[in-house]
Design an enzyme around this catalytic site. Sequence first.
Site, short mmCIF file in Angstrom:
data_model
loop_
_atom_site.label_atom_id
_atom_site.label_comp_id
_atom_site.label_asym_id
_atom_site.label_seq_id
_atom_site.Cartn_x
_atom_site.Cartn_y
_atom_site.Cartn_z
N PHE A 5 0.86 -1.18 0.00
CA PHE A 5 0.00 0.00 0.00
C PHE A 5 0.89 1.23 0.00
O PHE A 5 1.73 1.39 0.89
CB PHE A 5 -0.92 0.04 1.22
CG PHE A 5 -1.88 1.21 1.19
CD1 PHE A 5 -3.09 1.11 0.51
CD2 PHE A 5 -1.55 2.41 1.80
CE1 PHE A 5 -3.96 2.19 0.45
CE2 PHE A 5 -2.42 3.50 1.74
CZ PHE A 5 -3.62 3.39 1.07
N ASP A 59 9.36 2.64 1.36
CA ASP A 59 8.20 3.34 1.90
C ASP A 59 8.14 3.08 3.40
O ASP A 59 7.78 1.99 3.84
CB ASP A 59 6.94 2.83 1.20
CG ASP A 59 5.66 3.47 1.71
OD1 ASP A 59 5.67 4.07 2.80
OD2 ASP A 59 4.62 3.34 1.03
N LYS A 112 3.11 10.01 8.73
CA LYS A 112 2.45 9.52 9.94
C LYS A 112 3.07 10.03 11.23
O LYS A 112 2.72 11.08 11.73
CB LYS A 112 2.35 7.99 9.89
CG LYS A 112 1.35 7.49 8.84
CD LYS A 112 1.10 6.01 8.97
CE LYS A 112 0.13 5.47 7.91
NZ LYS A 112 -1.24 5.96 8.07
#
Length: 403
Positions: free
Chosen positions: A144, A229, A258
């Site tokens: 993702f 990532d 995040k």
Amino acid sequence: MSPLAAVHRLATGAPADLEHCPFMPTYAAPTVQFVRGQGTILWDRDGNRYLDFLAGLAVVSLGHAHPEVAEAIARQAHTLVHVSNLFATEPACEVALTLDRLLGGGGQVFFCNSGAEANEAAIKLARKWGGRGRYAVVSAYGSFHGRTLATLHATGQPQKHEAFQPLPEGFRHVAWNDLGALDDALDSSVAAVLLEPVQGEGGVHPADEAYFRGVRRLCDERGVLFMVDEVQTGLGRTGRWFGHQHFDVVPDVVTMAKALGNGMPIGACWARRDVAGAFEPGDHATTYGGQPLAAAAARAVLKVMERENVPARATTAGAQLRDRLASLPQVREVRGLGLLVAAELEPPLDARRVAAGSLRAGLVVNAVSPSALRFAPPLMVSDGEIDEAVTILAQVLAEEEIR
């Protein structure tokens, strides 16, 4: 009505009914409206208390309303909020220096507002670096990487693609943890490989150490960028500052977001200086990226994280959480790194029903797949809070088992 709920209603007026909030239906309809948080605890508008073991999807790694972060935001809001990236600001410079140091040095940073934007920047950088004819990005099934059109196509979940076809060209997917499949995919059109150290949204599946090292070797042999990532895994979540550091691998590009702002919207794309140099003024930009308010939050976050040695905290607390989850008879497997953990449930238990039941019982987790629950509590979580969370989950599982 609880005293907390009464105070909230007195201060803000009667809250809107959730079913009447004019939100686009991009998420399932919310069933809870949170109004306050402190550390690992949340309270809803009726004064009910919840243990937050999702941390806003691994965002609030220092916990809710951390006093040093809150003070940094307030102080910056009274000082300088925005000037644009035509000019430098002190908070952004300091954050860039700290991130470069934590990643080993020798790189440069592009600031943005989210993980998807960080990955978008990485994809554009790879294409610019690769030049004409070298544009493809290879990622893994189950990955993702975001919801923009490009990062959606980089995401290795074809079921998410169909409604938005045609997607941008130049993306292909290979089996996760399969070095041979990646080797076969690296033809002359490939500019970069983009992988997560742990597939978070894909079910919390860590990479094999030999796989990540093999990817680094293949990228070196083929002259391809290795982009990692770290949007969900970065900044202490896995027990190292960045997940790839478990595998003794040095990437060419690293993306993050995040946890960087502990709730303030900020993301970053770091690249080796020679790779970052492919960008020229005007190649990429964002109006709000690295603006002083978000960067001041990130500066405070990084200061606290280093002082508290959050990677060590994640290692210790993660081991306790995994051990406690593994002791539950309804859990068939526990996997993850640090405090990014999944509990695979024994069939026929439905993870979505268990997550909903946990929420009603005062525990926030989410179903990362139909059969697995994800746990990503604040890195400052206490031993007692872990015990309380697993006790709540055990009761919910027992109730679901006899339905």
